[in-house]
Design a protein around this motif. Structure first.
Motif, mmCIF file in Angstrom:
data_model
loop_
_atom_site.group_PDB
_atom_site.id
_atom_site.type_symbol
_atom_site.label_atom_id
_atom_site.label_comp_id
_atom_site.label_asym_id
_atom_site.label_seq_id
_atom_site.Cartn_x
_atom_site.Cartn_y
_atom_site.Cartn_z
ATOM 1 N N ASN A 72 0.946 -1.463 -0.153
ATOM 2 C CA ASN A 72 0.237 -0.025 -0.403
ATOM 3 C C ASN A 72 0.410 0.855 0.158
ATOM 4 O OD1 ASN A 72 -2.287 -1.432 0.271
ATOM 5 N ND2 ASN A 72 -2.620 -0.684 1.799
ATOM 6 N N SER A 73 1.642 1.264 0.459
ATOM 7 C CA SER A 73 3.012 2.635 0.409
ATOM 8 C C SER A 73 3.643 2.545 -0.514
ATOM 9 C CB SER A 73 4.003 2.163 1.670
ATOM 10 O OG SER A 73 4.976 3.297 2.064
ATOM 11 N N SER A 74 4.023 1.588 -1.524
ATOM 12 C CA SER A 74 5.375 1.391 -2.707
ATOM 13 C C SER A 74 4.944 -0.883 -2.750
ATOM 14 C CB SER A 74 6.806 1.752 -2.395
ATOM 15 O OG SER A 74 7.389 0.990 -2.929
ATOM 16 N N ALA A 75 5.136 -0.873 -4.474
ATOM 17 C CA ALA A 75 5.453 -2.167 -4.525
ATOM 18 C C ALA A 75 6.551 -2.130 -4.795
ATOM 19 C CB ALA A 75 4.077 -1.979 -5.976
ATOM 20 N N PHE A 76 7.354 -1.565 -5.356
ATOM 21 C CA PHE A 76 8.511 -1.643 -5.366
ATOM 22 C C PHE A 76 8.862 -2.399 -3.367
ATOM 23 C CE2 PHE A 76 13.413 -0.587 -5.041
ATOM 24 C CZ PHE A 76 13.828 -1.446 -5.610
ATOM 25 N N GLY A 77 8.726 -1.338 -2.899
ATOM 26 C CA GLY A 77 8.993 -1.676 -1.847
ATOM 27 C C GLY A 77 8.919 -2.689 -0.725
ATOM 28 N N MET A 78 7.720 -3.281 -1.106
ATOM 29 C CA MET A 78 6.806 -4.122 -0.805
ATOM 30 C C MET A 78 7.634 -5.599 -1.129
ATOM 31 S SD MET A 78 4.959 -7.870 -1.553
ATOM 32 C CE MET A 78 3.602 -7.147 -3.377
ATOM 33 N N TRP A 79 7.896 -5.424 -2.227
ATOM 34 C CA TRP A 79 8.789 -6.532 -3.228
ATOM 35 C C TRP A 79 9.960 -6.885 -2.758
ATOM 36 C CZ3 TRP A 79 6.267 -10.526 -4.775
ATOM 37 C CH2 TRP A 79 4.871 -10.307 -5.347
ATOM 38 N N PHE A 80 10.811 -5.447 -2.156
ATOM 39 C CA PHE A 80 12.292 -5.701 -2.212
ATOM 40 C C PHE A 80 12.117 -6.099 -0.922
ATOM 41 C CE2 PHE A 80 15.417 -3.606 -0.505
ATOM 42 C CZ PHE A 80 17.054 -4.054 -1.460
ATOM 43 N N TRP A 428 0.016 5.300 5.861
ATOM 44 C CA TRP A 428 1.100 4.484 4.287
ATOM 45 C C TRP A 428 0.342 3.170 3.920
ATOM 46 C CZ3 TRP A 428 2.403 8.801 2.672
ATOM 47 C CH2 TRP A 428 3.330 9.508 2.946
ATOM 48 N N TRP A 429 0.272 2.264 4.781
ATOM 49 C CA TRP A 429 -0.006 1.048 4.299
ATOM 50 C C TRP A 429 -1.505 0.430 4.487
ATOM 51 C CZ3 TRP A 429 2.763 0.789 9.912
ATOM 52 C CH2 TRP A 429 3.930 0.538 9.641
ATOM 53 N N GLY A 430 -2.730 1.922 5.073
ATOM 54 C CA GLY A 430 -4.507 1.387 5.192
ATOM 55 C C GLY A 430 -4.573 1.171 6.651
ATOM 56 N N ASN A 431 -5.969 0.495 5.438
ATOM 57 C CA ASN A 431 -6.143 0.149 7.395
ATOM 58 C C ASN A 431 -6.188 -1.701 7.144
ATOM 59 O OD1 ASN A 431 -7.859 -1.285 9.284
ATOM 60 N ND2 ASN A 431 -9.958 -0.278 9.609
ATOM 61 N N THR A 432 -4.975 -2.164 7.710
ATOM 62 C CA THR A 432 -4.771 -3.646 7.200
ATOM 63 C C THR A 432 -3.946 -4.204 8.146
ATOM 64 O OG1 THR A 432 -2.483 -2.859 6.522
ATOM 65 C CG2 THR A 432 -3.894 -3.102 4.755
ATOM 66 N N GLN A 433 -3.124 -5.396 8.864
ATOM 67 C CA GLN A 433 -2.757 -5.781 9.410
ATOM 68 C C GLN A 433 -0.962 -4.536 10.221
ATOM 69 O OE1 GLN A 433 -3.458 -8.265 12.096
ATOM 70 N NE2 GLN A 433 -5.350 -7.771 11.055
ATOM 71 N N GLY A 434 -1.196 -3.731 9.351
ATOM 72 C CA GLY A 434 0.304 -3.560 9.420
ATOM 73 C C GLY A 434 0.502 -2.425 10.696
ATOM 74 N N HIS A 435 -0.967 -1.938 10.458
ATOM 75 C CA HIS A 435 -0.836 -0.143 12.034
ATOM 76 C C HIS A 435 -1.129 -1.316 13.376
ATOM 77 C CE1 HIS A 435 -4.974 -0.198 12.355
ATOM 78 N NE2 HIS A 435 -5.000 -0.443 11.013
ATOM 79 N N LYS A 436 -1.832 -2.275 13.190
ATOM 80 C CA LYS A 436 -2.268 -3.343 14.240
ATOM 81 C C LYS A 436 -1.239 -4.085 14.625
ATOM 82 C CE LYS A 436 -6.978 -3.966 11.932
ATOM 83 N NZ LYS A 436 -7.776 -4.923 11.765
#
Length: 528
Positions: A72-80, A428-436
């Motif tokens: 949700n913040s960056s496709a490149f960042g996620m894959w990296f 930056w991560w949306g309403n996902t497990q990230g912020h939780k």
């Protein structure tokens, strides 16, 4: 095919163990299927590439299911992040395979435990730091199980998990060799106790622990500004009006601290002009509402200069002979108008720093640094700044990502922080497990240090966490408002704060010793 199935099962077990949706009991045998697959390969003398491939499959499943939200913040960042972190975990497991082939079961297992803990420690230190999946974090939603983290930190949890996994794995191997059910019965009892006894100890600590210190009233502001569409298009004057109105809904004459989130003031503030900024004026206006109030907030600051002698590794070049330092900072204003600044020191990879720039920039260009809406390296400071009130109450302020580092957080307490604040922007991560997950990890910091935590998140979840790691009040995600509550200060120092990540340091020594032993032992055999 059997080994692939075992590898997939391990990945799924680790994933369903993770906060905040999972149940950490699965962590105690999540590695067992992968260990069995590796043992099968080792017995049949298959290639190292098969071990690496199976380990990569396991850890890729685990990484993807638990941290896909980076996308949700960056496709490149996620894959990296997924590819590199998976590779590092798989390399750790491959090293175990190499050592295990040359040594006994006990020595090989000890190497795996120590080398994994060394890897987790390394992940806390280097420029590609990404300790999100360090195993001890897996109990973040079950803090009643790990109250003893005040003695061990999260590395105690990592050690606990590996002891049980290795023990269960050994029992399965013995059963396959001897076909005696008593092996399984004894194993179930023994490893059941290894799981249950630390939990019982934790419950005893939890029931007997009494929060210490004086009461402090805090008002936590949650402006709920969308970082993609609003944050950098909103002036500080508009932010000032919003924070003022939110404060008025909750402040009382007993309020001691008003806390606003990370970089809430982001309107091209110059470092040398901070005393005259809208942010400083807003703080003074707000603290005038209550006689003993102090204001703590995040702010983006830049320092532009043309003196080449001031250039350092984190300096950005604007154009020829024009340089600037970019800061993600916290500022603190007292009732008498005096102020202090702290500059974020643990940076998000790619978004706030360019790791090993001299090597990677010729290869990647600016790809690594443009992952989250910024194109500048951030400038950090070395020491853990603690802000003190006129009554000498110290607050250590962690900015966003810094709150996942246990020993780093302990540095604030060693510098006499009586409670901790986390200011963050998790949208930056949306309403996902990230912020939780990020919120849950803060609970571990409270236990390790026995410090209450006031957490201000731009879009949520803002919360007050007590010294036992319990959330006593919170304001939900994407809700705008002010959260008022009381927390207790504390000036006692836990063993973990004094000793830091000592388990990891011992593990590093043992890992090196065992590896050298296995290599020289192999050479001696070849010579004989």
């Amino acid at each position: 095919m059997r080994n692939i199935v075992l590898s997939v099962i391990s990945g799924l077990l680790l994933a369903v163990s993770w906060p905040t949706y999972g149940f950490p009991l699965f962590l105690f045998f999540g590695f067992v299927p992968l260990l069995i697959a590796e043992y099968t390969i080792r017995k049949n003398k298959y290639s190292k590439s098969q071990v690496f491939g199976l380990a990569y499959l396991t850890f890729f499943i685990w990484n993807m299911i638990t941290t896909w939200w980076i996308y949700n913040s960056s496709a490149f960042g996620m894959w990296f992040a997924e590819i590199v972190n998976t590779m590092l975990m798989a390399l750790v497991f491959l090293m175990y395979h190499i050592v295990a082939k040359r040594t006994t079961f006990t020595i090989g297992s000890l190497f795996l435990v120590c080398f994994w803990m060394s890897f987790e420690y390394f992940h806390l230190q280097w420029q590609f730091s990404w300790p999100w999946l360090n195993l001890g974090n897996g109990f973040a939603n079950f803090t009643s199980w790990v109250q003893w983290y005040e003695y061990t930190g999260t590395f105690g949890g990592t050690l606990w998990i590996w002891i049980v996994n290795i023990g269960v794995f050994k029992s399965i191997i013995l059963f396959q060799e001897h076909k005696e059910k008593t092996i399984l019965y004894r194993s179930a009892i023994r490893h059941g106790l290894i799981v249950i006894v630390p939990i019982l100890i934790s419950f005893i600590i939890l029931k007997t622990y009494t929060e210490k210190g004086q009461d402090v009233e805090v008002v936590i502001l949650q402006p709920n500004i969308n970082p993609y569409t609003e944050k950098y298009n909103t002036t500080d004057k508009r932010i000032s009006i919003l924070l003022d109105s939110l404060t008025k809904t909750a402040i009382t004459q007993e309020t001691d601290f008003i806390i606003a989130p990370e970089t809430v003031f982001a309107d091209s503030n110059r470092l040398h002009n901070f005393p005259y900024s809208t942010a400083k004026k807003t703080a003074q206006d707000i603290i005038n509402m209550s006689p003993n109030a102090h204001f703590l907030s995040g702010i983006s600051l830049i320092d532009v200069f043309n003196d080449p002698s001031r250039v350092h590794a984190q300096t950005n070049v604007y154009k020829e002979n024009i340089f600037y330092d970019d800061y993600n900072s916290a500022f603190f204003v007292r009732p008498d108008g005096t102020d202090e600044l702290y500059h974020k020191s643990k940076l998000v990879v790619g978004v706030e720093n360019f790791p090993y720039q001299s090597v990677l920039k010729p290869i990647l260009g600016d790809a690594m640094i443009d992952l989250g809406g910024t194109v500048a390296k951030k400038t950090t400071q070395e020491d853990r700044e603690v802000f003190f009130t006129k009554d000498s109450i110290g607050v250590g302020t962690m900015i966003c990502y810094e709150s996942i580092y246990g020993e780093f957080t302990a540095g604030y307490v060693r510098n006499k922080a009586d409670f901790l604040a986390v200011i963050t922007n998790d949208a930056w991560w949306g309403n996902t497990q990230g912020h939780k997950q990020h919120l849950s990890y803060a609970k571990l910091r409270a236990i390790e240090t026995r410090r209450s935590i006031a957490r201000s998140a731009n879009t949520g979840i803002s919360a007050i966490i007590n010294q036992k790691g319990d959330i006593i009040t919170q304001l939900g995600y994407e809700k705008q408002g002010a959260l008022k509550g009381t927390l207790k200060t504390n000036d006692d120092i836990t063993f973990y704060v004094k000793a830091g990540n000592y388990l990891a340091r011992v593990s590093i020594f043992l890992s090196i010793f065992i590896f050298l032993f296995s290599v020289t032992r192999r050479k001696r055999k070849m010579q004989n």
